[in-house]
Design a protein around this motif. Structure first.
Motif, PDB file in Angstrom:
ATOM      1  N   MET A 141      28.085 -31.943 -59.006  1.00  0.00           N
ATOM      2  CA  MET A 141      28.667 -32.385 -60.277  1.00  0.00           C
ATOM      3  C   MET A 141      29.376 -31.232 -60.991  1.00  0.00           C
ATOM      4  N   LYS A 142      28.814 -30.044 -60.911  1.00  0.00           N
ATOM      5  CA  LYS A 142      29.439 -28.875 -61.543  1.00  0.00           C
ATOM      6  C   LYS A 142      30.812 -28.619 -60.927  1.00  0.00           C
ATOM      7  N   HIS A 143      30.887 -28.718 -59.612  1.00  0.00           N
ATOM      8  CA  HIS A 143      32.162 -28.520 -58.921  1.00  0.00           C
ATOM      9  C   HIS A 143      33.213 -29.488 -59.455  1.00  0.00           C
ATOM     10  N   TYR A 144      32.853 -30.748 -59.598  1.00  0.00           N
ATOM     11  CA  TYR A 144      33.814 -31.741 -60.057  1.00  0.00           C
ATOM     12  C   TYR A 144      34.044 -31.690 -61.555  1.00  0.00           C
ATOM     13  N   SER A 145      33.093 -31.194 -62.315  1.00  0.00           N
ATOM     14  CA  SER A 145      33.333 -31.059 -63.760  1.00  0.00           C
ATOM     15  C   SER A 145      34.419 -30.019 -64.014  1.00  0.00           C
ATOM     16  N   ILE A 146      34.445 -28.965 -63.207  1.00  0.00           N
ATOM     17  CA  ILE A 146      35.498 -27.952 -63.322  1.00  0.00           C
ATOM     18  C   ILE A 146      36.845 -28.588 -62.981  1.00  0.00           C
ATOM     19  N   PHE A 147      36.876 -29.383 -61.922  1.00  0.00           N
ATOM     20  CA  PHE A 147      38.101 -30.081 -61.515  1.00  0.00           C
ATOM     21  C   PHE A 147      38.619 -30.955 -62.655  1.00  0.00           C
ATOM     22  N   TRP A 148      37.733 -31.783 -63.237  1.00  0.00           N
ATOM     23  CA  TRP A 148      38.165 -32.688 -64.297  1.00  0.00           C
ATOM     24  C   TRP A 148      38.549 -31.933 -65.559  1.00  0.00           C
ATOM     25  N   ARG A 149      37.792 -30.906 -65.900  1.00  0.00           N
ATOM     26  CA  ARG A 149      38.117 -30.127 -67.097  1.00  0.00           C
ATOM     27  C   ARG A 149      39.517 -29.514 -66.961  1.00  0.00           C
TER      28      ARG A 149
END
Length: 114
Positions: free
Chosen positions: A86-94
């Motif tokens: 989830m952290k990996h994708y939160s960076i992507f979305w941010r």
């Protein structure tokens, strides 16, 4: 055959709503037995045991036998693969939302909502 990654194992274990409810009850208790989990759940003791087995195989719970009882508690690092994913994708979305915000500001420079 494709080998399951740790995050896939955790996701698969938590995909079942009953199993997720069992995990939430275990995580909310310091320690809990199968009998305690069964009480008021509407699920048989055998089914609870099977859900706990799946959660244990996924690394989400650990057990501590004491006499005839087995106590379960949440494994502290059990959700780490999911949190990392989830952290990996939160960076992507941010990053993408930041880019979108910049584009929208270029389209309407008088918009002060950001």
């Amino acid at each position: 055959m494709i080998e399951a990654t740790p995050v896939s194992v955790v996701m698969r274990a938590l995909a079942d709503p009953t199993r997720r409810a069992v995990f939430e009850r275990v995580a909310g208790a310091e320690e809990i037995t199968v009998a305690e989990l069964t009480r008021g759940s509407g699920v048989t003791q055998g089914a609870i045991s099977q859900h706990l087995k799946s959660l244990k195989q996924a690394g989400l719970v650990i057990e501590r036998p004491e006499g005839r009882k087995v106590y379960y508690r949440a494994q502290p690092d059990g959700l780490e693969p999911l949190a990392d994913w989830m952290k990996h994708y939160s960076i992507f979305w941010r990053d993408n939302f930041d880019k979108l915000r910049a584009v929208l500001k270029d389209i309407d420079p008088e918009d002060t909502s950001s």
